[in-house]
Design a protein around this motif. Structure first.
Motif, PDB file in Angstrom:
ATOM      1  N   ILE A 310       0.850  -1.196   0.000  1.00 14.10           N
ATOM      2  CA  ILE A 310       0.000   0.000   0.000  1.00 14.10           C
ATOM      3  C   ILE A 310       0.886   1.247   0.000  1.00 14.10           C
ATOM      4  O   ILE A 310       0.619   2.224  -0.690  1.00 14.10           O
ATOM      5  CB  ILE A 310      -0.967  -0.025   1.201  1.00 14.10           C
ATOM      6  CG1 ILE A 310      -2.003  -1.139   1.010  1.00 14.10           C
ATOM      7  CG2 ILE A 310      -1.659   1.322   1.375  1.00 14.10           C
ATOM      8  CD1 ILE A 310      -2.829  -1.463   2.245  1.00 14.10           C
ATOM      9  N   GLY A 311       1.971   1.167   0.745  1.00 13.67           N
ATOM     10  CA  GLY A 311       2.923   2.276   0.758  1.00 13.67           C
ATOM     11  C   GLY A 311       3.548   2.489  -0.614  1.00 13.67           C
ATOM     12  O   GLY A 311       3.662   3.616  -1.094  1.00 13.67           O
ATOM     13  N   LEU A 312       3.924   1.402  -1.255  1.00 18.15           N
ATOM     14  CA  LEU A 312       4.509   1.523  -2.594  1.00 18.15           C
ATOM     15  C   LEU A 312       3.522   2.207  -3.532  1.00 18.15           C
ATOM     16  O   LEU A 312       3.882   3.104  -4.297  1.00 18.15           O
ATOM     17  CB  LEU A 312       4.889   0.141  -3.143  1.00 18.15           C
ATOM     18  CG  LEU A 312       5.371   0.167  -4.603  1.00 18.15           C
ATOM     19  CD1 LEU A 312       6.750   0.786  -4.727  1.00 18.15           C
ATOM     20  CD2 LEU A 312       5.362  -1.216  -5.225  1.00 18.15           C
ATOM     21  N   ALA A 313       2.254   1.774  -3.458  1.00 18.22           N
ATOM     22  CA  ALA A 313       1.245   2.346  -4.354  1.00 18.22           C
ATOM     23  C   ALA A 313       1.048   3.833  -4.074  1.00 18.22           C
ATOM     24  O   ALA A 313       0.801   4.617  -4.985  1.00 18.22           O
ATOM     25  CB  ALA A 313      -0.076   1.600  -4.213  1.00 18.22           C
ATOM     26  N   TYR A 314       1.173   4.207  -2.808  1.00 16.52           N
ATOM     27  CA  TYR A 314       1.054   5.627  -2.451  1.00 16.52           C
ATOM     28  C   TYR A 314       2.199   6.419  -3.073  1.00 16.52           C
ATOM     29  O   TYR A 314       1.983   7.431  -3.742  1.00 16.52           O
ATOM     30  CB  TYR A 314       1.075   5.771  -0.926  1.00 16.52           C
ATOM     31  CG  TYR A 314       1.121   7.203  -0.431  1.00 16.52           C
ATOM     32  CD1 TYR A 314      -0.040   7.955  -0.322  1.00 16.52           C
ATOM     33  CD2 TYR A 314       2.335   7.803  -0.081  1.00 16.52           C
ATOM     34  CE1 TYR A 314       0.004   9.274   0.131  1.00 16.52           C
ATOM     35  CE2 TYR A 314       2.395   9.106   0.377  1.00 16.52           C
ATOM     36  CZ  TYR A 314       1.226   9.843   0.482  1.00 16.52           C
ATOM     37  OH  TYR A 314       1.266  11.136   0.931  1.00 16.52           O
ATOM     38  N   PHE A 315       3.428   5.938  -2.860  1.00 17.09           N
ATOM     39  CA  PHE A 315       4.594   6.686  -3.345  1.00 17.09           C
ATOM     40  C   PHE A 315       4.740   6.602  -4.867  1.00 17.09           C
ATOM     41  O   PHE A 315       5.133   7.564  -5.514  1.00 17.09           O
ATOM     42  CB  PHE A 315       5.868   6.189  -2.665  1.00 17.09           C
ATOM     43  CG  PHE A 315       5.943   6.527  -1.204  1.00 17.09           C
ATOM     44  CD1 PHE A 315       5.990   7.849  -0.779  1.00 17.09           C
ATOM     45  CD2 PHE A 315       5.953   5.534  -0.233  1.00 17.09           C
ATOM     46  CE1 PHE A 315       6.055   8.175   0.563  1.00 17.09           C
ATOM     47  CE2 PHE A 315       6.004   5.846   1.116  1.00 17.09           C
ATOM     48  CZ  PHE A 315       6.066   7.169   1.518  1.00 17.09           C
ATOM     49  N   ALA A 316       4.435   5.427  -5.422  1.00 13.38           N
ATOM     50  CA  ALA A 316       4.579   5.262  -6.871  1.00 13.38           C
ATOM     51  C   ALA A 316       3.343   5.799  -7.599  1.00 13.38           C
ATOM     52  O   ALA A 316       3.317   5.858  -8.812  1.00 13.38           O
ATOM     53  CB  ALA A 316       4.820   3.803  -7.218  1.00 13.38           C
ATOM     54  N   GLU A 317       2.303   6.130  -6.826  1.00 12.39           N
ATOM     55  CA  GLU A 317       1.073   6.741  -7.355  1.00 12.39           C
ATOM     56  C   GLU A 317       0.359   5.835  -8.363  1.00 12.39           C
ATOM     57  O   GLU A 317       0.240   6.135  -9.546  1.00 12.39           O
ATOM     58  CB  GLU A 317       1.373   8.143  -7.889  1.00 12.39           C
ATOM     59  CG  GLU A 317       1.806   9.030  -6.717  1.00 12.39           C
ATOM     60  CD  GLU A 317       2.139  10.443  -7.113  1.00 12.39           C
ATOM     61  OE1 GLU A 317       1.213  11.185  -7.438  1.00 12.39           O
ATOM     62  OE2 GLU A 317       3.331  10.791  -7.063  1.00 12.39           O
ATOM     63  N   ILE A 318      -0.102   4.730  -7.794  1.00  9.70           N
ATOM     64  CA  ILE A 318      -0.791   3.720  -8.584  1.00  9.70           C
ATOM     65  C   ILE A 318      -2.199   3.553  -8.027  1.00  9.70           C
ATOM     66  O   ILE A 318      -2.376   3.403  -6.821  1.00  9.70           O
ATOM     67  CB  ILE A 318      -0.008   2.398  -8.522  1.00  9.70           C
ATOM     68  CG1 ILE A 318       1.340   2.604  -9.212  1.00  9.70           C
ATOM     69  CG2 ILE A 318      -0.787   1.276  -9.176  1.00  9.70           C
ATOM     70  CD1 ILE A 318       2.340   1.569  -8.885  1.00  9.70           C
ATOM     71  N   SER A 350       1.592   1.772   5.885  1.00  7.23           N
ATOM     72  CA  SER A 350       2.933   1.781   5.273  1.00  7.23           C
ATOM     73  C   SER A 350       3.996   2.383   6.166  1.00  7.23           C
ATOM     74  O   SER A 350       3.717   3.124   7.094  1.00  7.23           O
ATOM     75  CB  SER A 350       2.984   2.560   3.971  1.00  7.23           C
ATOM     76  OG  SER A 350       4.333   2.618   3.509  1.00  7.23           O
ATOM     77  N   ASN A 351       5.217   2.032   5.845  1.00  6.98           N
ATOM     78  CA  ASN A 351       6.387   2.730   6.343  1.00  6.98           C
ATOM     79  C   ASN A 351       6.465   4.067   5.620  1.00  6.98           C
ATOM     80  O   ASN A 351       5.873   4.229   4.557  1.00  6.98           O
ATOM     81  CB  ASN A 351       7.648   1.896   6.078  1.00  6.98           C
ATOM     82  CG  ASN A 351       7.633   1.280   4.694  1.00  6.98           C
ATOM     83  OD1 ASN A 351       6.710   0.548   4.347  1.00  6.98           O
ATOM     84  ND2 ASN A 351       8.595   1.609   3.877  1.00  6.98           N
ATOM     85  N   GLY A 352       7.172   4.997   6.188  1.00  7.72           N
ATOM     86  CA  GLY A 352       7.300   6.314   5.566  1.00  7.72           C
ATOM     87  C   GLY A 352       6.095   7.177   5.862  1.00  7.72           C
ATOM     88  O   GLY A 352       5.155   6.758   6.529  1.00  7.72           O
ATOM     89  N   ASP A 353       6.124   8.400   5.381  1.00 12.22           N
ATOM     90  CA  ASP A 353       5.003   9.328   5.578  1.00 12.22           C
ATOM     91  C   ASP A 353       3.924   9.056   4.542  1.00 12.22           C
ATOM     92  O   ASP A 353       4.106   9.375   3.367  1.00 12.22           O
ATOM     93  CB  ASP A 353       5.484  10.779   5.401  1.00 12.22           C
ATOM     94  CG  ASP A 353       6.398  11.223   6.534  1.00 12.22           C
ATOM     95  OD1 ASP A 353       6.103  10.868   7.689  1.00 12.22           O
ATOM     96  OD2 ASP A 353       7.385  11.916   6.253  1.00 12.22           O
TER      97      ASP A 353
END
Lengths: 619, 351
Positions: A310-318, A350-353
């Protein structure tokens, strides 16, 4: 068995609660649902709730039907009649009945007087004896015994047998033999009751009304699944978990019906039962990256497993749509009980902000609307969007407004740059904020021969998606993501306000499945002259009016179904509200919240603040 | 900076393939991997294979997990979309991407840590489902980016650079893939381009789950004496079972082979694979035989390479679930939304 009743027997028309105590796997569910539907068909609103164990066969299960002419669909609390079909839970079931209430039971085997209460009217029907005298096949005996008790209850409560017969006709359309055998069983129960029970023994009655209108009776999971069909989801990847499994299964079922090419019979959808939730969200993200509308349905433990992705999708904007049918606790938590306890774990997964968009449907109708809307929002915002339903809405039939769809509506696929635009020389930077709303443009794989390709990764990138570990690139990107989240405020479903009769210093915030209990509680507060303004939150991020509403009141009750006041934490953190202004009203024992509970809590707090009812204050 | 832009000057005389691209059009950015890393040779082989197959670069989607191997997609096919996903989970993302658009070529790039350690579960299930892809494992038996820990493919008894001995059994991804239902399973060596390029081309042509386990020595952490993944060790112990000519349906057969020494396999999509037998009795269509042979060679301390297993009638995920031929991501409201009339009927049935 008849006993002299101490006290007065409960008398009520179209306003009572019947609870069925059964053994799961005994086929009682469909008979109990038939009971509820028959009252609904008489124009009287009902709200049934399954109370079931995490088990397939042999454990106790309950089905609680609230009959409410006034249309209150929240759990009321308290039992007026118990249909005690499970000896194992007998004591507990009998104890729950309100004084003056009714005990309906299978009187085939005599029970000692100590098994009964003298302040409860006992109605014995020899169900096993009737069944065994008529049927020899064990499975038939088991199933028809349930129909026989529905028959006897229909006599006691004045439920129109023609209504039940017509329901059989619809259920077993084209299978005349099944209709006949069910009608026969129904009449076995009816005949026995009419011949053997005093006409006035039961003072709980159903009278035909016209209070249902064109509303529909449906489970939230099926409604959400249908919303995904209408919203254009083509990929569903999921992993079985109670209470969400029936959602993916309903999606597959609707798709089999409505999503096959009429000529080739090929599927315009893909449903994949993944090996775990890590894979189901991975597939959703892969499909979203590649331009298909994709969703998964899950519950709390599934969310925990999906968190990195979920974090990846947030940062990668998917784009990704995640329907979380919330339940209690961890894997060995309370999988068959309801809660609203995944707010924080979803909002900040997710990890990160990170911050994620959450939608809070109140009933199946909004499950339908919000699931379809989530697919649009995910594409528009290029981010994961959560639909935060729960077991109470998801796995129970609920009366709600009929589904509606505007055929002129188009899918909002968001900012996807086309081959023509690229060919025309339009500048493409995957993470450039061209429009000032924080939402960048994306391209789909395979779009253009030489332009628009980019490498998708987390945050080590610049606005042109090139690898970068520069702090300035990182900060610029993170700031843009905040702008995007701000944009989301205006796109999500806005809150709904119900104002008290006069201006008041007190407010209440609530959301999701708390809605029917809250509506009832607010009506009662209003009737009592206690003034409370209410706002139903429908999404996170909170639109600006949420802050305005809170600041316009001295104290705001935040009603939620979890232990830690998670919504209250989010309101305080996100809006910079002094937590002292937000008064937690928390219900989290796994049963659906009741108006009775909310009223008790709010009244108690108001008394502490020395609030007196309006009429007394002015007299 | 961990990437360097390559100069775009092309020599005008560079030959072009049938779709008008030069070999350099298939390259990516300059590699930031260590000089001599096996992964760079694999990248070069991918470039060569795609050029020779005349694939349009934008019709390829390359996905990877995390690790040195998973950085590699930046260094080839710069005109393709790429996705550096999360550790061990590339297979699910690739599966979703494939579901969305069945018309692209999917290249999954992973390493031994990414596939055999953290990602073993997804590795197994992507093979089971028959996702039409080329899954390349750049297998060096060691964690490079975190500096030299053993991975799960490291052979039992092999010695780490700092002297630690690996006590755990090594996972053989080729055998695993055969067991899990992959329909094209090959092993090769990054140092043997003549073997690797045809295998990549054949894997791309295979309409099902194709996996290439490529031994790819790590010059920084696993190229010493005592390692079973060093250049020297693999060169000495490489036992190729066959040599592959990839042949399309139209291309003439050029190489000469003695009668009885080749096998031709025609695939459902019209491509033909011709195998020159090296191990005379090796039959790559025999699943049990392939597994036994790999085990036997392993016992002898040899590494079986070549096309180890091929199902000439592979199953494929889209075929299994009978999806429409058009990519799912191209379907519009007309075909996806049943409309308000149907909804009225659904409402009526819910009253």
């Amino acid at each position: 068995m008849r006993q002299a009743l101490t006290g007065t027997a409960l008398t009520a028309t179209n306003d009572f609660v019947v609870k069925f105590a059964n053994v799961n796997g005994s086929g009682s569910a469909s008979a109990n649902e038939l009971f509820a539907r028959s009252i609904l068909r008489m124009g009287v609103p009902v709200s049934p709730r399954n109370i079931f164990p995490s088990n397939i066969q042999g454990l106790p299960t309950w089905y609680e039907v609230r009959v409410s002419e006034d249309g209150y669909l929240g759990r009321r609390g308290g039992i007026d009649m118990i249909v005690a079909m499970n000896p194992e839970t007998w004591e507990q079931d009998i104890a729950e009945v309100a004084p003056g209430g009714y005990l309906f039971y299978d009187s085939t085997r005599p029970l000692p007087p100590s098994a009964f209460r003298d302040d409860v009217t006992t109605i014995g029907v020899p169900l096993t004896a009737i069944t065994n005298a008529t049927y020899s096949d064990p499975r038939q005996r088991q199933l028809f015994k349930n129909i026989i008790y529905v028959g006897a209850l229909s006599v006691l409560l004045d439920i129109d047998p023609k209504v039940i017969e017509s329901l059989f006709g619809e259920q077993f359309k084209g299978k005349e033999a099944l209709i006949d055998s069910n009608v026969k069983a129904l009449n076995l129960g009816r005949d026995w009751a009419q011949q053997n029970l005093d006409a006035g023994i039961c003072r709980l009655k159903v009278e035909a009304r016209d209070k249902v209108g064109d509303r529909i009776f449906v489970e939230g999971n099926a409604a959400a699944a249908l919303g995904c069909v209408y919203g254009g989801a083509t990929v569903c990847a999921w992993y079985p978990i109670t209470p969400s499994s029936s959602l993916a299964e309903a999606f597959a079922s609707y798709c089999r019906r409505y999503r096959h090419d009429p000529e080739t019979k090929e599927a315009r959808y893909a449903v994949i039962q993944a090996e775990d939730e890590l894979a189901s969200i991975g597939m959703v993200i892969g499909a979203g990256w590649n331009g298909a509308r994709a969703f998964t349905s899950t519950s709390g433990p599934g969310i925990s497993l999906m968190t990195e992705f979920i974090g990846l999708a947030y940062f990668a904007e998917i784009p990704a749509t995640i329907i979380n049918v919330q339940r209690g606790g961890p894997s060995t938590g309370m999988p068959t009980r309801t809660q609203q306890a995944d707010l924080l774990s979803c909002a900040y997964a997710s990890n990160g902000d990170t911050k994620h968009v959450l939608l809070f449907p109140e009933d199946p109708r909004e499950c339908f609307d919000f699931s379809a809307a989530a697919l649009d929002l995910a594409d528009r915002l290029q981010t994961p969007v959560f639909v935060m339903t729960d077991l109470d809405i998801g796995m129970n039939h609920r009366l709600c407004e009929p589904f509606a769809w505007d055929d002129a509506k188009r899918m909002d696929r968001g900012k996807v740059m086309t081959a023509e635009e690229l060919e025309a020389g339009r500048d493409f930077g995957r993470y450039l904020d061209v429009d000032g709303d924080g939402i960048p443009y994306r391209t789909l794989p395979g779009t253009h021969k030489s332009k628009g390709a980019f490498f998708t990764r987390g945050t080590t990138k610049n606005a042109y998606a090139r690898y970068s570990e520069e702090g300035s690139d990182y900060v610029e990107n993170m700031e843009r993501l905040l702008r995007k989240f701000d944009t989301a405020k205006g796109l999500v479903p806005q809150p709904i306000v119900r104002e008290a009769d006069s201006p008041t210093r007190y407010g209440a915030l609530y959301f999701g499945s708390t809605s029917p209990a809250m509506t009832e509680a607010l009506d009662r507060l209003q009737a009592d002259g206690l003034l409370v303004d209410a706002m139903r939150l429908r999404a996170f991020p909170f639109p600006d009016q949420v802050r305005d509403f809170i600041l316009a009141h001295d104290k705001v009750f935040v009603v939620e179904q979890n232990r830690d006041g998670q919504m209250r934490t989010m309101l305080s953190t996100e809006l910079g509200i002094d937590p002292a202004r937000l008064v937690p009203v928390l219900h989290y024992d796994g049963t659906p919240i009741t108006a009775h509970f909310i009223l008790g809590e709010i009244r108690r707090r108001l008394a502490q603040y020395h609030v007196v009812p309006l009429e007394r204050a002015v007299s | 900076m961990t990437y360097i832009t390559k100069p775009k000057l092309h020599h005008p005389s560079l030959p072009k393939n049938s779709v008008g691209f030069t070999r350099r059009d298939y390259e990516g950015r300059v590699s930031t991997l260590c000089a001599g890393c096996g992964h760079d040779s694999i990248s070069a082989s991918i470039v060569q294979a795609c050029y020779e197959l005349a694939i349009e670069p934008h019709r390829v989607a390359k996905l990877s997990g995390i690790g040195c191997s998973s950085k590699a997609p930046t260094y080839f096919l710069g005109a393709s979309h790429g996705f550096n996903t999360v550790h061990g989970r590339m297979p699910s993302v690739l599966t979703g991407a494939y579901l969305a658009n069945r018309e692209l070529i999917y290249l999954g790039v992973s390493g031994d840590g990414d596939s055999a350690s953290i990602g073993l579960g997804q590795f197994a299930h992507v093979m089971r489902r028959g996702v039409n892809m080329v899954y390349i494992v750049m297998n060096n038996g060691v964690y490079g980016l975190t500096k030299g820990q053993f991975s799960a493919t490291a052979d039992k008894g092999s010695v780490a650079k700092k002297g630690a001995v690996n006590n755990d059994s090594g996972i053989d991804l080729a055998s695993m893939a055969i067991l899990m239902g992959a329909t094209f399973v090959a092993r090769s060596f990054s140092g043997d381009k003549h073997q690797l390029v045809p295998l990549i081309k054949a894997a791309i042509s295979h309409p099902g789950a194709a996996i290439l386990d490529v031994i790819s020595p790590c010059v920084a952490f696993n190229n010493h004496k005592g390692s079973t993944r060093s250049y020297d060790y693999v060169r000495e112990h490489n036992e190729a079972v066959n040599r592959l000519d990839f042949i399309t349906g139209q291309a003439p057969i050029t190489a000469e082979y003695a009668p009885g020494t080749t096998v031709e396999v025609r695939q459902p999509n019209g491509t033909t694979l011709r195998l020159a037998k090296i191990a005379p009795d090796y039959d790559p269509s025999d699943k049990a035989g392939a597994l036994a042979y790999i085990q036997e060679k392993d016992r002898e301390g040899e590494v079986a390479t070549g096309l180890l297993y091929l199902d000439s009638d592979p199953h494929d995920l889209h075929g299994n679930i009978r999806t429409v031929q058009a990519p799912l991501n191209s379907l519009d409201e007309e075909t996806l939304c049943p409309g308000s009339d149907v909804l009225d009927r659904i409402n009526a049935a819910l009253r």
